[in-house]
Enzyme design. Structure first.
Site, PDB file in Angstrom:
ATOM      1  N   GLN A 182     -27.915 -38.257  17.193  1.00 38.29           N
ATOM      2  CA  GLN A 182     -26.600 -37.642  17.369  1.00 38.29           C
ATOM      3  C   GLN A 182     -26.166 -37.648  18.830  1.00 38.29           C
ATOM      4  OE1 GLN A 182     -27.212 -33.789  15.561  1.00 38.29           O
ATOM      5  NE2 GLN A 182     -27.703 -34.695  13.585  1.00 38.29           N
ATOM      6  N   HIS A 251     -28.760 -32.248  17.359  1.00 42.40           N
ATOM      7  CA  HIS A 251     -28.265 -30.912  17.742  1.00 42.40           C
ATOM      8  C   HIS A 251     -28.055 -30.749  19.243  1.00 42.40           C
ATOM      9  CE1 HIS A 251     -30.170 -29.313  13.734  1.00 42.40           C
ATOM     10  NE2 HIS A 251     -29.355 -30.335  13.581  1.00 42.40           N
ATOM     11  N   GLU A 343     -21.128 -22.235   9.352  1.00 41.26           N
ATOM     12  CA  GLU A 343     -20.575 -20.927   9.730  1.00 41.26           C
ATOM     13  C   GLU A 343     -19.365 -21.035  10.647  1.00 41.26           C
ATOM     14  OE1 GLU A 343     -23.693 -18.836  11.774  1.00 41.26           O
ATOM     15  OE2 GLU A 343     -24.891 -18.573   9.937  1.00 41.26           O
ATOM     16  N   TYR A 353     -27.014 -14.535  17.015  1.00 43.23           N
ATOM     17  CA  TYR A 353     -26.377 -15.021  15.773  1.00 43.23           C
ATOM     18  C   TYR A 353     -27.388 -15.386  14.696  1.00 43.23           C
ATOM     19  CZ  TYR A 353     -22.081 -14.200  18.080  1.00 43.23           C
ATOM     20  OH  TYR A 353     -21.061 -13.527  18.693  1.00 43.23           O
ATOM     21  N   TYR A 364     -32.301 -29.342   4.399  1.00 38.41           N
ATOM     22  CA  TYR A 364     -31.556 -30.417   3.756  1.00 38.41           C
ATOM     23  C   TYR A 364     -32.268 -30.969   2.521  1.00 38.41           C
ATOM     24  CZ  TYR A 364     -28.371 -30.611   7.753  1.00 38.41           C
ATOM     25  OH  TYR A 364     -27.439 -30.316   8.709  1.00 38.41           O
TER      26      TYR A 364
END
Ligand code: HEC
Length: 470
Positions: A182, A251, A343, A353, A364
């Site tokens: 990513q 991430h 979220e 959080y 997943y």
């Protein structure tokens, strides 16, 4: 106030991420323990349908569901599973049931679609889509400078300028990003006083050992200026030492908002979920720094020894969208969750959080993460999606072309290929609706200076805008 730049968002899940609804380990669990009585598609059998709409409401909270399955309802023929299944396995089954319920619901409604070729009806409007920029390579983020000019990043590493309807070649001399997983060139945004100072901010995946086969990487933020197609005057705004880099390709977070001279941005957990709770590490956090990179002395954890000094909030899995409420200035974040756990959060100083101690999702592959969706001292999301939409960029709509949408929050979805409209009142999500579906993976959303709503899409790799149809 008309805002001539938009703080955008980029978003990172691998292109191969599939819609995982109703698959994986949890499916096996269902088949082994529940299928005989509740049917292959949850629709029938001895135990009746698990697809009825009010099922979860009737049972109560997440904890009530776990209790119900543990104890069963023996008189009525529902066995007790307390000694066969763990709480977190039962929780994953609940997510599985909700996934299939919603999938059915959507099939029935057939939701949003075009009413005729390139005419859509949703959110109180008839509108059409117009392609504004083509020939891009996985565009990630867009930042408007004026009606006729915007900056666009491509994950493959290029920063490009769109001006008077033309897209430029890559600006030369931008920093080298590592295109693994990513990673790559991610967020772009101009400084709020760009007209005076010309600062452009970029976020990307940096490596200190780029030649290695599996280079360790971490999110880095720089600013610079673009002069005659050249990247100049670069300053490092946020970077970390090697001990915080790792070889995971997931991430990276990013996205910027500027507020009162500060720059806020997120870094995802970098594939190390437990580190999101570790205040000595920068991953899995929202950060606050001065817009020139200095660390504020009054950040919430500056009194804690060894805490990473730029941390503003923690327990954030993978922030993929960040925007300021146009009226209140509150910071809203979208967080790419595990399966079933996307979220929307209200980001407030010093809060936890919860990731990965609490979450509405599971892994997943359908294996459980935890049974806990809430805990003391952990902030609840304002909204969550089960099943996931693969939430990505967010933007408060501030234009005048769709008056009914003014100050509503728009959230893009990747694997779902959806654009969601969330109506927010007093920092609560009071309703949600799907505005667009199946036109591409929605990576980023932005109000244009022309008042139209712009979407950065992947597959196809284009920028489009929604235009009201008279
Ligand atoms: C031996 C058959 C049997 C098996 C196996 C079974 N159930 Fe049930 N289940 C029932 C019956 C019968 C009911 C209806 C109970 C009632 O009427 O109150 C029920 C009710 C339920 C309900 C409440 C439904 C409602 O409409 O309120 C849920 C939720 C549920 N089961 C989930 C599961 C899950 C999850 C599994 C697998 C872990 C499972 N069941 C396995 C027979 C079964």
């Amino acid at each position: 106030m008309r805002i001539f730049f938009i703080y955008l968002v980029s978003c990172l899940i691998p292109i191969y991420a599939q819609n995982r609804i109703g698959t994986g380990v949890v499916k096996k669990l269902y088949e082994e323990y529940c299928l005989n009585c509740h049917g292959e598609n949850l629709e029938s059998g001895l135990g009746g349908s698990l697809l009825r709409e009010s099922l979860m409401e009737d049972i109560g909270s997440q904890d009530d569901f776990i209790q119900y399955i543990k104890l069963g309802n023996l008189d009525m023929g529902m066995p007790a599973f307390g000694d066969k299944l763990t709480d977190s396995q039962i929780r994953s089954l609940q997510i599985y049931i909700e996934e299939i319920q919603l999938k059915k619901e959507r099939e029935v409604k057939n939701l949003v679609g075009s009413v005729q070729k390139n005419k859509y009806k949703a959110g109180g409007y008839l509108f059409r889509l117009e392609t504004v920029i083509e020939d891009l390579d996985m565009p990630w983020s867009i930042s408007f400078i004026s009606v006729e000019k915007a900056l666009i990043t491509e994950r493959s590493g290029a920063l490009r300028v769109w001006e008077d309807g033309m897209i430029s070649k890559a600006v030369s001399g931008t920093p080298e990003s590592i295109k693994r997983g990513q990673g790559g060139l991610l967020e772009v945004s101009i400084h709020p006083e760009y007209n005076i100072n010309k600062w452009v901010y970029l976020a990307y995946s940096e490596s200190l050992n780029a030649d290695e086969e599996k280079p360790a990487t971490m999110t880095k933020v720089v600013r610079g200026r673009i002069v005659d197609g050249q990247w100049c005057d670069q300053e490092d705004i946020f970077y970390t030492s090697e001990e915080y880099h790792n070889v995971s390709g997931v991430h990276y977070g990013t996205r910027f908002v500027f507020k009162d001279g500060y720059l806020y941005f997120g870094i995802g957990d970098r594939g190390k979920q437990d580190q999101a709770q570790d205040l000595t590490r920068p991953n899995g956090k929202i950060h606050r720094i001065h817009d020139d990179g200095r660390i504020p002395v009054d950040n919430p954890f500056s009194h804690i020894q060894n805490a990473y000094p730029s941390i503003w909030t923690y327990g954030n899995r993978n922030p993929q969208g960040l925007d300021l409420h146009p009226l209140t200035g509150a910071i809203f974040e979208s967080e790419h969750g595990p399966r079933g756990g996307d979220e929307i959060n209200l980001i407030e100083r010093g809060l936890n959080y919860g990731w990965p101690i609490i979450t509405y999702g599971m892994n997943y592959d359908g294996s459980p993460i935890t049974a806990k969706t809430a805990a003391d001292n952990m902030k609840q999301p304002l909204h969550y999606w089960t099943p996931s939409i693969a939430v990505c960029g967010i933007d408060f709509y501030e234009g005048d072309e769709f008056p009914l949408w003014k100050y509503d929050l728009f959230a893009g979805g990747l694997s779902s290929q959806e654009l969601h409209r969330l109506v927010i009142k007093d920092d609560k999500v009071v309703s949600t609706e799907i505005i667009l579906k199946n036109e591409g993976r929605v990576r980023d959303v932005a109000t244009g200076p022309d008042g139209m709503l712009y979407l950065v899409l992947n597959d196809p790799d284009v920028v489009v805008r929604l235009i009201p149809d008279e």
